[in-house]
Enzyme design. Structure first.
Site, PDB file in Angstrom:
ATOM      1  N   CYS A   2       0.832  -1.200   0.000  1.00  0.00           N
ATOM      2  CA  CYS A   2       0.000   0.000   0.000  1.00  0.00           C
ATOM      3  C   CYS A   2       0.865   1.248   0.000  1.00  0.00           C
ATOM      4  O   CYS A   2       1.849   1.346   0.722  1.00  0.00           O
ATOM      5  CB  CYS A   2      -0.950   0.064   1.182  1.00  0.00           C
ATOM      6  SG  CYS A   2      -2.051  -1.328   1.324  1.00  0.00           S
ATOM      7  N   ARG A  27       3.742  -0.481  -4.945  1.00  0.00           N
ATOM      8  CA  ARG A  27       3.441  -1.007  -3.609  1.00  0.00           C
ATOM      9  C   ARG A  27       2.122  -1.774  -3.563  1.00  0.00           C
ATOM     10  O   ARG A  27       1.826  -2.457  -2.587  1.00  0.00           O
ATOM     11  CB  ARG A  27       3.356   0.148  -2.619  1.00  0.00           C
ATOM     12  CG  ARG A  27       4.698   0.591  -2.146  1.00  0.00           C
ATOM     13  CD  ARG A  27       4.545   1.584  -1.028  1.00  0.00           C
ATOM     14  NE  ARG A  27       5.686   1.509  -0.173  1.00  0.00           N
ATOM     15  CZ  ARG A  27       5.728   0.852   0.972  1.00  0.00           C
ATOM     16  NH1 ARG A  27       4.675   0.215   1.403  1.00  0.00           N
ATOM     17  NH2 ARG A  27       6.816   0.836   1.682  1.00  0.00           N
ATOM     18  N   TRP A  76      -3.025  -2.722  -1.716  1.00  0.00           N
ATOM     19  CA  TRP A  76      -2.760  -4.140  -1.967  1.00  0.00           C
ATOM     20  C   TRP A  76      -3.568  -4.853  -0.892  1.00  0.00           C
ATOM     21  O   TRP A  76      -3.232  -4.806   0.291  1.00  0.00           O
ATOM     22  CB  TRP A  76      -1.274  -4.427  -1.815  1.00  0.00           C
ATOM     23  CG  TRP A  76      -0.867  -5.809  -2.219  1.00  0.00           C
ATOM     24  CD1 TRP A  76      -0.475  -6.229  -3.455  1.00  0.00           C
ATOM     25  CD2 TRP A  76      -0.773  -6.971  -1.373  1.00  0.00           C
ATOM     26  NE1 TRP A  76      -0.164  -7.562  -3.429  1.00  0.00           N
ATOM     27  CE2 TRP A  76      -0.336  -8.054  -2.169  1.00  0.00           C
ATOM     28  CE3 TRP A  76      -1.042  -7.213  -0.020  1.00  0.00           C
ATOM     29  CZ2 TRP A  76      -0.149  -9.330  -1.656  1.00  0.00           C
ATOM     30  CZ3 TRP A  76      -0.855  -8.498   0.483  1.00  0.00           C
ATOM     31  CH2 TRP A  76      -0.408  -9.542  -0.340  1.00  0.00           C
ATOM     32  N   ASN A 100      -1.501   1.587   5.977  1.00  0.00           N
ATOM     33  CA  ASN A 100      -0.649   0.557   5.397  1.00  0.00           C
ATOM     34  C   ASN A 100      -0.269  -0.389   6.531  1.00  0.00           C
ATOM     35  O   ASN A 100       0.145   0.068   7.592  1.00  0.00           O
ATOM     36  CB  ASN A 100       0.597   1.239   4.801  1.00  0.00           C
ATOM     37  CG  ASN A 100       1.654   0.246   4.370  1.00  0.00           C
ATOM     38  OD1 ASN A 100       1.355  -0.907   4.075  1.00  0.00           O
ATOM     39  ND2 ASN A 100       2.895   0.695   4.339  1.00  0.00           N
ATOM     40  N   GLY A 101      -0.441  -1.692   6.318  1.00  0.00           N
ATOM     41  CA  GLY A 101      -0.092  -2.641   7.384  1.00  0.00           C
ATOM     42  C   GLY A 101      -1.323  -3.404   7.829  1.00  0.00           C
ATOM     43  O   GLY A 101      -2.348  -3.416   7.149  1.00  0.00           O
ATOM     44  N   GLU A 497      16.793 -17.495  -9.362  1.00  0.00           N
ATOM     45  CA  GLU A 497      16.415 -16.111  -9.651  1.00  0.00           C
ATOM     46  C   GLU A 497      15.836 -15.982 -11.067  1.00  0.00           C
ATOM     47  O   GLU A 497      14.844 -15.281 -11.282  1.00  0.00           O
ATOM     48  CB  GLU A 497      17.638 -15.197  -9.457  1.00  0.00           C
ATOM     49  CG  GLU A 497      17.480 -13.757  -9.921  1.00  0.00           C
ATOM     50  CD  GLU A 497      16.345 -12.978  -9.263  1.00  0.00           C
ATOM     51  OE1 GLU A 497      15.743 -13.482  -8.295  1.00  0.00           O
ATOM     52  OE2 GLU A 497      16.041 -11.871  -9.732  1.00  0.00           O
ATOM     53  N   LYS A 501      12.048 -14.714 -12.018  1.00  0.00           N
ATOM     54  CA  LYS A 501      11.729 -13.612 -12.940  1.00  0.00           C
ATOM     55  C   LYS A 501      10.655 -14.054 -13.937  1.00  0.00           C
ATOM     56  O   LYS A 501       9.724 -13.326 -14.217  1.00  0.00           O
ATOM     57  CB  LYS A 501      12.973 -13.143 -13.722  1.00  0.00           C
ATOM     58  CG  LYS A 501      14.020 -12.379 -12.953  1.00  0.00           C
ATOM     59  CD  LYS A 501      13.641 -10.974 -12.561  1.00  0.00           C
ATOM     60  CE  LYS A 501      12.957 -10.869 -11.252  1.00  0.00           C
ATOM     61  NZ  LYS A 501      13.646 -10.889 -10.026  1.00  0.00           N
ATOM     62  N   GLU A 504       7.274 -14.426 -12.098  1.00  0.00           N
ATOM     63  CA  GLU A 504       6.722 -13.148 -11.635  1.00  0.00           C
ATOM     64  C   GLU A 504       6.044 -12.361 -12.740  1.00  0.00           C
ATOM     65  O   GLU A 504       4.962 -11.817 -12.544  1.00  0.00           O
ATOM     66  CB  GLU A 504       7.853 -12.264 -11.090  1.00  0.00           C
ATOM     67  CG  GLU A 504       8.282 -12.554  -9.684  1.00  0.00           C
ATOM     68  CD  GLU A 504       9.386 -11.608  -9.232  1.00  0.00           C
ATOM     69  OE1 GLU A 504       9.243 -10.996  -8.174  1.00  0.00           O
ATOM     70  OE2 GLU A 504      10.401 -11.467  -9.947  1.00  0.00           O
ATOM     71  N   HIS A 520      16.021 -36.143  -8.922  1.00  0.00           N
ATOM     72  CA  HIS A 520      15.285 -36.486  -7.704  1.00  0.00           C
ATOM     73  C   HIS A 520      13.857 -35.946  -7.740  1.00  0.00           C
ATOM     74  O   HIS A 520      13.260 -35.714  -6.694  1.00  0.00           O
ATOM     75  CB  HIS A 520      16.040 -35.961  -6.479  1.00  0.00           C
ATOM     76  CG  HIS A 520      17.400 -36.574  -6.345  1.00  0.00           C
ATOM     77  ND1 HIS A 520      17.585 -37.892  -6.001  1.00  0.00           N
ATOM     78  CD2 HIS A 520      18.637 -36.067  -6.565  1.00  0.00           C
ATOM     79  CE1 HIS A 520      18.889 -38.169  -5.993  1.00  0.00           C
ATOM     80  NE2 HIS A 520      19.548 -37.077  -6.344  1.00  0.00           N
ATOM     81  N   LYS A 619       5.872  -4.561  -4.668  1.00  0.00           N
ATOM     82  CA  LYS A 619       7.324  -4.487  -4.588  1.00  0.00           C
ATOM     83  C   LYS A 619       7.825  -4.574  -3.158  1.00  0.00           C
ATOM     84  O   LYS A 619       8.822  -5.197  -2.859  1.00  0.00           O
ATOM     85  CB  LYS A 619       7.807  -3.196  -5.231  1.00  0.00           C
ATOM     86  CG  LYS A 619       9.317  -3.129  -5.248  1.00  0.00           C
ATOM     87  CD  LYS A 619       9.843  -2.414  -6.439  1.00  0.00           C
ATOM     88  CE  LYS A 619      11.322  -2.604  -6.588  1.00  0.00           C
ATOM     89  NZ  LYS A 619      11.679  -3.944  -7.049  1.00  0.00           N
TER      90      LYS A 619
HETATM   91  C1  G6P Z   1       8.807  -8.631  -3.018  1.00  0.00           C
HETATM   92  C2  G6P Z   1       9.269  -8.152  -4.380  1.00  0.00           C
HETATM   93  C3  G6P Z   1      10.566  -8.858  -4.771  1.00  0.00           C
HETATM   94  C4  G6P Z   1      11.618  -8.678  -3.684  1.00  0.00           C
HETATM   95  C5  G6P Z   1      11.106  -9.140  -2.315  1.00  0.00           C
HETATM   96  C6  G6P Z   1      12.058  -8.739  -1.197  1.00  0.00           C
HETATM   97  O1  G6P Z   1       8.368  -9.938  -3.118  1.00  0.00           O
HETATM   98  O2  G6P Z   1       8.275  -8.356  -5.353  1.00  0.00           O
HETATM   99  O3  G6P Z   1      11.048  -8.323  -5.990  1.00  0.00           O
HETATM  100  O4  G6P Z   1      12.758  -9.396  -4.020  1.00  0.00           O
HETATM  101  O5  G6P Z   1       9.848  -8.521  -2.031  1.00  0.00           O
HETATM  102  O6  G6P Z   1      12.083  -7.348  -1.120  1.00  0.00           O
HETATM  103  P1  G6P Z   1      13.257  -6.510  -0.495  1.00  0.00           P
HETATM  104  O7  G6P Z   1      12.811  -5.080  -0.651  1.00  0.00           O
HETATM  105  O8  G6P Z   1      13.373  -6.914   0.941  1.00  0.00           O
HETATM  106  O9  G6P Z   1      14.484  -6.805  -1.261  1.00  0.00           O
END
Ligand code: G6P
Length: 624
Positions: A2, A27, A76, A100-101, A497, A501, A504, A520, A619
């Site tokens: 948020c 956010r 969110w 927010n929270g 990673e 990507k 996501e 496995h 994010k």
């Molecule tokens: C969310 C984002 C990711 C990020 C993760 C950790 O899930 O979508 O892209 O890697 O949070 O966030 P941070 O700000 O702690 O790196």
């Protein structure tokens, strides 16, 4: 999650608020709203919409009026589906509130208020908070008319209600409050979720992140947890939860506002991928050793003290930052010979971890506000364990609270899928591991390693010259049902990673796997509808990876190889091959992740996905 924005001042209020929300949309983006207070004594106007901030912007086009101030929110959803009625701001009597929270005991408070006759229109914990504050504020008036109070009495009425309200409420949150009849003023509480405030001679700005304030001012107050504030034009008062005044220093932010524009790219993500050479250079600049000087960190004394006698290193992080930490394990173990554990923050904080007397806990976070990572850091601090952060956002909670902060210099990262922050995390963690190894005497040729690291920006430039090939290759993945990304050693976290990507932003099924572990389980997935992206930079586990490739091939999987130019044994086994520059062992994670980022982008674009704002994601995850 948020985004929160507040503004008081002479500019067009809804434009300032919408601009702030657009910059905070990463956010959360399932609904948005504003509350605008007119200069006249007319009612505060609320506009809320389901969907993106752009929908709210359109809805506001029909709104005319001369507004003094406002508060705004992009959501969110946690409690209650995304709907207009659940969108913020929430109104209760004179109180308008965005949040927010999470309010953990909101049901209890709701029932208490319902017993007093209060009705609720939404399913949110936020509306409960608004009614709670309003209820307390009203009772504190003891029959007096709010309008008849002097200005200091009005302010104190609101502040007292916030003080009592925060005592009743449990959870980690931030709220921003506007009170009808109190033009020119905004109030708020930071109780574990970020709030940033700044003022100019003619205005006041509040935001949940610095991006909301960035184009308007560069000097800001990052509110620490347990702060109540009362703000007006050119004036901000900060209090603790007992309403004792406190000082919060101002921080200067040197992020230029053009960094939060797309700069000609179709998406922030693509722009951020292309920024990697320069932000890695910025992150390493002034830190790598010269002939006369060793590694240079911002606070060398604290740095030395942190690593003195270290016997165990414990990394904690979430998402992409977790994969950066997982990669760093290889650096620290190989060079510094320290046992390293890497934990997901959401697991670490609930599993009673064991610390030795000389354990160091390192948290990695782009935003510096991820709720689980922050809680993990606090857990370590409570246990009196030495801590450090690798954090990107200056002034964020994690960067402030860790004993030592090694700041990455990725600048603002707006695309929800993290790219440039990851590369800068890898760069700084690599330099740090070299320096710790140097101090421990376990890496003789640390100067060579550091020199090699300094070449990364150039090599990244080289990799990016092939961007069209990677993007096209990504688009061609459309035909596969499952995408596996596999590698060994340093390529294992990079495969995780890369798969993240793809998941996501394209919503395609992708899995990252240690190549040796395929047999496995995941090998059962492989048939002709499977593509395996094999990462194999001709290192000391290369031959083993080649055997795993054969296992995939034997089951009709389509193989895309990522390796160096001259590696015929690998190249000839692949259906398609992408050549990358030859580089030392430790550089390969930073180089090999770039084609994966671009392939994910190419696939998502091909599939018409909303790349910068993938569904269901945010994010900065500030809820647990
Ligand atoms: C969310 C984002 C990711 C990020 C993760 C950790 O899930 O979508 O892209 O890697 O949070 O966030 P941070 O700000 O702690 O790196």
């Amino acid at each position: 999650m948020c985004g929160i924005v507040g503004y008081v001042g002479p500019k067009n209020v809804s434009e300032v608020l919408i601009g702030g929300l657009e910059r905070l949309e990463y956010r959360g983006y399932d609904s948005a709203g504003v509350a605008l207070m007119p200069h006249s004594k007319e009612d505060v106007l609320i506009k809320r919409c389901v969907g993106r901030v752009s929908a709210l912007k359109d809805a506001l086009k029909s709104v005319t009026g001369d507004f003094a101030q406002g508060i705004a929110h992009t959501r969110w959803a946690t409690h209650g589906v995304p709907s207009e009625v659940n969108a913020h701001p929430h109104k209760a009597g004179r109180t308008f509130l965005v949040h927010n929270g999470i309010i953990e005991n909101y049901l209890e408070i709701k029932e208490e208020l319902q017993r007093q006759g209060q009705e609720f229109e939404s399913q949110t914990d936020t509306e409960v908070f608004a009614h709670l504050i309003e209820n307390i504020r009203y009772k504190l008036l003891a029959g007096r008319d709010f309008e008849s109070l002097s200005l200091p009495e009005k302010i104190s009425n609101v502040l007292e209600s916030l003080k009592i309200g925060t005592q009743k409420v449990e959870g980690h949150y931030a709220i921003l409050v506007m009170v009808a009849g109190l033009e020119g003023h905004l109030f708020g509480v930071q109780a574990g979720a970020p709030l940033v405030a700044g003022k100019l001679t003619d205005s006041l700005y509040i935001g949940s992140d610095l991006q909301a304030l960035l184009p308007h001012l560069s000097d800001m107050h990052f509110l620490p947890a347990k702060t109540i504030f009362a703000g007006q034009i050119n004036h901000l008062d900060f209090y603790d939860f007992d309403l004792k005044k406190k000082e919060i220093p101002m921080s200067r932010i040197d992020w230029s506002p053009d960094k939060i524009a797309k700069g000609g790219f179709d998406h922030f993500m693509l722009k951020e991928i292309f920024e990697q050479p320069s932000v890695v250079a910025d992150t390493l600049s002034g830190r790598l050793p010269t002939e006369e000087l060793g590694f240079l960190w911002d606070d060398l004394e604290k740095h030395k003290d942190l690593w003195k006698n270290v016997d165990r290193l414990h990394f904690v992080a979430c998402g992409t930052a977790y994969y950066a930490a997982l990669t760093a394990k290889y650096f620290f173990e190989k060079w510094a010979r320290i046992p390293v554990e890497v934990d997901l923050a959401s697991e670490f904080r609930y599993r009673n971890p064991v610390f030795t007397q000389n354990t160091v806990v390192g948290v990695v976070s782009q935003s510096g506000e991820t709720a689980d990572t922050l809680a993990a850091l606090r857990l370590a601090l409570d246990e009196k364990v030495k801590t450090f952060a690798v954090c990107n956002v200056p002034g964020s909670s994690i960067s402030r609270e860790a004993n030592v902060n090694y700041q990455t210099k990725a600048g603002p990262e707006i695309g929800v899928a993290s790219t440039k922050a990851f590369s800068t995390q890898l760069a700084i963690l690599s330099a740090l591991a070299q320096d710790v190894a140097r101090m421990r005497g376990t890496l003789v040729n640390w100067q060579n390693e550091a020199e090699s690291l300094a070449r990364v920006p150039l090599l990244l430039e080289q990799v990016l010259t092939q961007s069209k090939t990677y993007l096209d290759m990504g688009a061609s993945l459309e035909r596969f049902k499952t995408i596996l990304v596999v590698g060994r050693g340093l390529m294992y976290p990079i495969s995780l990673e890369g798969a993240l990507k793809i998941k996501e932003i394209s919503y395609r099924h992708a899995e990252g796997y240690a190549a040796g572990e395929l047999k496995h389980g995941p090998i059962a997935l492989i048939d002709s509808s499977t593509c395996a992206i094999v990462l194999n930079p001709k290192d000391d586990v290369s031959a083993k990876t080649l055997s795993n490739l054969q296992e995939i091939k034997a089951r009709s999987g389509w193989i895309i190889g990522l390796g160096v130019e001259k590696h015929d044994a690998f190249r000839k086994e692949c259906n398609e091959y992408l050549a990358l520059p030859e580089a030392d062992w430790a550089l390969s994670p930073m180089l090999y992740v770039v084609p994966l980022q671009l392939m994910a982008y190419g696939l998502a674009k091909q599939l018409g996905c909303d790349i910068d704002k993938p569904r269901n994601l945010a994010k900065s995850v500030t809820v647990e």
